[in-house]
Design a protein around this motif. Sequence first.
Motif, PDB file in Angstrom:
ATOM      1  N   SER A 290      -9.435  -0.459   0.978  1.00  0.00           N
ATOM      2  CA  SER A 290      -9.006  -0.190   2.354  1.00  0.00           C
ATOM      3  C   SER A 290      -9.920   0.801   3.068  1.00  0.00           C
ATOM      4  O   SER A 290      -9.678   1.147   4.229  1.00  0.00           O
ATOM      5  CB  SER A 290      -7.563   0.337   2.348  1.00  0.00           C
TER       6      SER A 290
ATOM      7  N   GLN B   5     -10.289   3.962   2.518  1.00  0.00           N
ATOM      8  CA  GLN B   5      -9.575   5.213   2.782  1.00  0.00           C
ATOM      9  C   GLN B   5     -10.431   6.450   2.521  1.00  0.00           C
ATOM     10  O   GLN B   5     -10.330   7.437   3.230  1.00  0.00           O
ATOM     11  CB  GLN B   5      -8.326   5.307   1.897  1.00  0.00           C
TER      12      GLN B   5
ATOM     13  N   ARG C   4       0.824  -1.214   0.000  1.00  0.00           N
ATOM     14  CA  ARG C   4       0.000   0.000   0.000  1.00  0.00           C
ATOM     15  C   ARG C   4       0.857   1.262   0.000  1.00  0.00           C
ATOM     16  O   ARG C   4       0.379   2.340  -0.348  1.00  0.00           O
ATOM     17  CB  ARG C   4      -0.943   0.000   1.205  1.00  0.00           C
TER      18      ARG C   4
ATOM     19  N   SER D 182      -2.835   5.901  -3.671  1.00  0.00           N
ATOM     20  CA  SER D 182      -2.651   5.600  -2.245  1.00  0.00           C
ATOM     21  C   SER D 182      -1.535   6.438  -1.621  1.00  0.00           C
ATOM     22  O   SER D 182      -1.051   6.118  -0.537  1.00  0.00           O
ATOM     23  CB  SER D 182      -2.347   4.105  -2.066  1.00  0.00           C
TER      24      SER D 182
ATOM     25  N   VAL E  74      -7.753   0.698  -5.065  1.00  0.00           N
ATOM     26  CA  VAL E  74      -7.042   0.368  -3.820  1.00  0.00           C
ATOM     27  C   VAL E  74      -7.588   1.151  -2.627  1.00  0.00           C
ATOM     28  O   VAL E  74      -7.875   0.561  -1.570  1.00  0.00           O
ATOM     29  CB  VAL E  74      -5.516   0.561  -3.980  1.00  0.00           C
ATOM     30  N   PRO E  75      -7.786   2.472  -2.740  1.00  0.00           N
ATOM     31  CA  PRO E  75      -8.403   3.194  -1.613  1.00  0.00           C
ATOM     32  C   PRO E  75      -9.783   2.656  -1.236  1.00  0.00           C
ATOM     33  O   PRO E  75     -10.137   2.641  -0.052  1.00  0.00           O
ATOM     34  CB  PRO E  75      -8.481   4.640  -2.114  1.00  0.00           C
TER      35      PRO E  75
END
Length: 243
Positions: free
Chosen positions: A107, A109, A79, A156, A103-104
């Motif tokens: 997770s 985010q 990450r 990220s 990806v965010p």
Amino acid sequence: MMDALIRFKHVVKKYGEQTVLKDFSLDIPKGEFLTVIGRSGCGKTTALKMINGLNVPDEGNIYVEGKDISGVDQISLRRKIGYVIQSIGLFPHMTVEKNITYVPDLSGQWDRPTAKRKVGELLEKVGLDMSYAKRYPDELSGGQCQRVGIARALASNPEILLMDEPFGAVDEITRKTLQGEILHIQKKLNVTVIFITHDIKEALRLGTRVLVMDEGGIAQLDTPEHIRCYPKNQFVRELVTSV
């Protein structure tokens, strides 16, 4: 040299009978743009993939931020590291926006308003605007897909950006534009970039240092100016005289 953000210490990697990396040691400080060049099979991509744990050494150690990566959580490690490859690897069934936020989203985010704002900022950084956010990869040119791949890698907020021949499949004009943009991004964000290329002109233009690899080791590691003016051996000399 300042403390290394990334350190290879006596790394050996074998594939069957072939030794791809031989007692490979290298320090990469924070904020460096390291370009890596060498013949096919010299160990460039093998070394690059060791930084984010995709390849594991047979001997030796790799450290990121002073920690041996063999003892850290690999998901957390990745990450912190953006990864851009020549084939880009965008998800064809996802819009540009969904590709960038992948990806965010995993997770948790970003909430939705943050995601929209961040996508706009990231597209702007790579020379695109928000009109591209709802498009799909097959609606983009090769150069536009490559820009989206870079935006996704930056999503990220990585400290390290690994780039494996990212501009190899685009035309010369687009390539020069992307080179300028990645230099601008690297300087603005102070991200540490390790950039593999087969093009010595690209290596010399982009790198704060250039790593020339040959037969699993370091043929020369120096500034572009010193690589040009003081090649250490015949292999490096032949590389720079082709410019």
